[in-house]
Design a protein around this motif. Structure first.
Motif, PDB file in Angstrom:
ATOM      1  N   MET A  21     -26.473  23.144 -43.642  1.00 18.89           N
ATOM      2  CA  MET A  21     -27.275  21.920 -43.534  1.00 18.89           C
ATOM      3  C   MET A  21     -28.469  21.950 -44.481  1.00 18.89           C
ATOM      4  O   MET A  21     -28.798  20.945 -45.110  1.00 18.89           O
ATOM      5  N   GLN A  22     -29.119  23.101 -44.601  1.00 19.69           N
ATOM      6  CA  GLN A  22     -30.263  23.210 -45.513  1.00 19.69           C
ATOM      7  C   GLN A  22     -29.816  22.934 -46.940  1.00 19.69           C
ATOM      8  O   GLN A  22     -30.463  22.201 -47.675  1.00 19.69           O
ATOM      9  N   SER A  23     -28.700  23.501 -47.318  1.00 16.99           N
ATOM     10  CA  SER A  23     -28.180  23.320 -48.674  1.00 16.99           C
ATOM     11  C   SER A  23     -27.778  21.863 -48.923  1.00 16.99           C
ATOM     12  O   SER A  23     -28.132  21.279 -49.953  1.00 16.99           O
ATOM     13  N   LEU A  24     -27.069  21.283 -47.979  1.00 22.21           N
ATOM     14  CA  LEU A  24     -26.639  19.887 -48.101  1.00 22.21           C
ATOM     15  C   LEU A  24     -27.830  18.939 -48.184  1.00 22.21           C
ATOM     16  O   LEU A  24     -27.887  18.060 -49.051  1.00 22.21           O
ATOM     17  N   LYS A  25     -28.795  19.143 -47.308  1.00 16.40           N
ATOM     18  CA  LYS A  25     -29.961  18.264 -47.288  1.00 16.40           C
ATOM     19  C   LYS A  25     -30.827  18.445 -48.535  1.00 16.40           C
ATOM     20  O   LYS A  25     -31.355  17.473 -49.082  1.00 16.40           O
ATOM     21  N   SER A  26     -30.963  19.673 -49.011  1.00 12.72           N
ATOM     22  CA  SER A  26     -31.751  19.925 -50.219  1.00 12.72           C
ATOM     23  C   SER A  26     -31.124  19.237 -51.426  1.00 12.72           C
ATOM     24  O   SER A  26     -31.804  18.526 -52.178  1.00 12.72           O
ATOM     25  N   PHE A  27     -29.824  19.440 -51.608  1.00 14.31           N
ATOM     26  CA  PHE A  27     -29.134  18.838 -52.750  1.00 14.31           C
ATOM     27  C   PHE A  27     -29.191  17.316 -52.695  1.00 14.31           C
ATOM     28  O   PHE A  27     -29.553  16.662 -53.675  1.00 14.31           O
ATOM     29  N   THR A  28     -28.829  16.740 -51.551  1.00 17.12           N
ATOM     30  CA  THR A  28     -28.799  15.283 -51.465  1.00 17.12           C
ATOM     31  C   THR A  28     -30.197  14.677 -51.565  1.00 17.12           C
ATOM     32  O   THR A  28     -30.364  13.604 -52.153  1.00 17.12           O
ATOM     33  N   ALA A  29     -31.201  15.344 -51.028  1.00 15.62           N
ATOM     34  CA  ALA A  29     -32.571  14.834 -51.144  1.00 15.62           C
ATOM     35  C   ALA A  29     -33.015  14.811 -52.602  1.00 15.62           C
ATOM     36  O   ALA A  29     -33.601  13.822 -53.070  1.00 15.62           O
ATOM     37  N   ASN A  30     -32.733  15.877 -53.323  1.00 10.79           N
ATOM     38  CA  ASN A  30     -33.111  15.921 -54.738  1.00 10.79           C
ATOM     39  C   ASN A  30     -32.397  14.831 -55.531  1.00 10.79           C
ATOM     40  O   ASN A  30     -33.012  14.144 -56.358  1.00 10.79           O
ATOM     41  N   GLU A  31     -31.102  14.659 -55.312  1.00 13.07           N
ATOM     42  CA  GLU A  31     -30.336  13.634 -56.030  1.00 13.07           C
ATOM     43  C   GLU A  31     -30.788  12.229 -55.654  1.00 13.07           C
ATOM     44  O   GLU A  31     -30.938  11.366 -56.520  1.00 13.07           O
ATOM     45  N   ALA A  32     -31.013  11.985 -54.374  1.00 10.11           N
ATOM     46  CA  ALA A  32     -31.469  10.659 -53.934  1.00 10.11           C
ATOM     47  C   ALA A  32     -32.850  10.345 -54.495  1.00 10.11           C
ATOM     48  O   ALA A  32     -33.101   9.224 -54.959  1.00 10.11           O
ATOM     49  N   ASN A  33     -33.743  11.316 -54.460  1.00  8.34           N
ATOM     50  CA  ASN A  33     -35.080  11.089 -55.002  1.00  8.34           C
ATOM     51  C   ASN A  33     -35.031  10.790 -56.500  1.00  8.34           C
ATOM     52  O   ASN A  33     -35.788   9.951 -56.992  1.00  8.34           O
ATOM     53  N   MET A  44     -35.353  14.081 -42.405  1.00  7.08           N
ATOM     54  CA  MET A  44     -36.126  14.684 -41.330  1.00  7.08           C
ATOM     55  C   MET A  44     -35.798  16.178 -41.328  1.00  7.08           C
ATOM     56  O   MET A  44     -34.705  16.573 -41.736  1.00  7.08           O
ATOM     57  N   PRO A  45     -36.710  17.020 -40.871  1.00  9.30           N
ATOM     58  CA  PRO A  45     -36.501  18.462 -40.993  1.00  9.30           C
ATOM     59  C   PRO A  45     -35.370  19.020 -40.121  1.00  9.30           C
ATOM     60  O   PRO A  45     -34.824  20.065 -40.433  1.00  9.30           O
ATOM     61  N   ASP A  46     -35.007  18.383 -39.053  1.00  7.36           N
ATOM     62  CA  ASP A  46     -34.025  18.939 -38.134  1.00  7.36           C
ATOM     63  C   ASP A  46     -32.666  18.263 -38.292  1.00  7.36           C
ATOM     64  O   ASP A  46     -32.500  17.331 -39.075  1.00  7.36           O
ATOM     65  N   TYR A  47     -31.687  18.727 -37.565  1.00  9.67           N
ATOM     66  CA  TYR A  47     -30.375  18.098 -37.478  1.00  9.67           C
ATOM     67  C   TYR A  47     -29.855  18.319 -36.060  1.00  9.67           C
ATOM     68  O   TYR A  47     -30.380  19.152 -35.320  1.00  9.67           O
ATOM     69  N   PHE A  48     -28.871  17.551 -35.677  1.00  7.48           N
ATOM     70  CA  PHE A  48     -28.281  17.680 -34.352  1.00  7.48           C
ATOM     71  C   PHE A  48     -26.822  18.076 -34.505  1.00  7.48           C
ATOM     72  O   PHE A  48     -26.089  17.448 -35.265  1.00  7.48           O
ATOM     73  N   ASP A  49     -26.422  19.091 -33.786  1.00  5.74           N
ATOM     74  CA  ASP A  49     -25.037  19.535 -33.876  1.00  5.74           C
ATOM     75  C   ASP A  49     -24.375  19.440 -32.501  1.00  5.74           C
ATOM     76  O   ASP A  49     -25.033  19.310 -31.479  1.00  5.74           O
ATOM     77  N   ARG A  50     -23.077  19.482 -32.548  1.00  5.22           N
ATOM     78  CA  ARG A  50     -22.292  19.405 -31.333  1.00  5.22           C
ATOM     79  C   ARG A  50     -21.081  20.318 -31.501  1.00  5.22           C
ATOM     80  O   ARG A  50     -20.380  20.237 -32.499  1.00  5.22           O
ATOM     81  N   TYR A  51     -20.846  21.179 -30.543  1.00  3.27           N
ATOM     82  CA  TYR A  51     -19.704  22.078 -30.568  1.00  3.27           C
ATOM     83  C   TYR A  51     -18.472  21.315 -30.076  1.00  3.27           C
ATOM     84  O   TYR A  51     -18.491  20.737 -28.990  1.00  3.27           O
ATOM     85  N   ILE A  52     -17.420  21.300 -30.871  1.00  2.00           N
ATOM     86  CA  ILE A  52     -16.183  20.633 -30.491  1.00  2.00           C
ATOM     87  C   ILE A  52     -15.405  21.584 -29.585  1.00  2.00           C
ATOM     88  O   ILE A  52     -15.043  22.687 -29.994  1.00  2.00           O
ATOM     89  N   ARG A  53     -15.132  21.170 -28.376  1.00  2.00           N
ATOM     90  CA  ARG A  53     -14.564  22.050 -27.364  1.00  2.00           C
ATOM     91  C   ARG A  53     -13.039  22.113 -27.338  1.00  2.00           C
ATOM     92  O   ARG A  53     -12.473  23.127 -26.926  1.00  2.00           O
ATOM     93  N   ASN A  54     -12.379  21.042 -27.742  1.00  4.65           N
ATOM     94  CA  ASN A  54     -10.915  21.025 -27.688  1.00  4.65           C
ATOM     95  C   ASN A  54     -10.397  19.883 -28.573  1.00  4.65           C
ATOM     96  O   ASN A  54     -11.185  19.153 -29.175  1.00  4.65           O
TER      97      ASN A  54
END
Length: 94
Positions: A21-33, A44-54
């Protein structure tokens, strides 16, 4: 929806989600800017994840992600949103 991203992924062994996520957000932020000719914080500094159970949960998560542009009224059907796995499947690219 234009101000956030949904992503369903499986990290490779030894590749923590936080690092991905850090890598993805860093790259996309730089390109978008660059495109927007601006500087500073893009995501935003955080992200929300969800574990896929089945498999059922996985199918529901994909449906949620693919229907999000419809819910946001950016298109009428998931396969119309060209940044989606639904679009890729509809056009034989996935």
């Amino acid at each position: 929806m234009p101000n956030y991203v949904h992503l369903v992924t499986t990290p490779l062994p030894g590749k923590p989600l936080a690092r991905i996520m850090q890598s993805l957000k860093s790259f996309t932020a730089n390109e978008a800017n660059k495109l927007l000719e601006r500087k500073g914080t893009f995501w935003m500094p955080d992200y929300f994840d969800r574990y896929i159970r089945n498999e059922r949960h996985f199918i529901a998560a994909i449906a949620y992600v693919e229907n999000n542009p419809v819910k946001a009224e950016l298109c009428h059907r998931p396969e119309e949103w060209k940044f989606s796995s639904a679009w890729l499947r509809a056009h034989g690219e996935w």
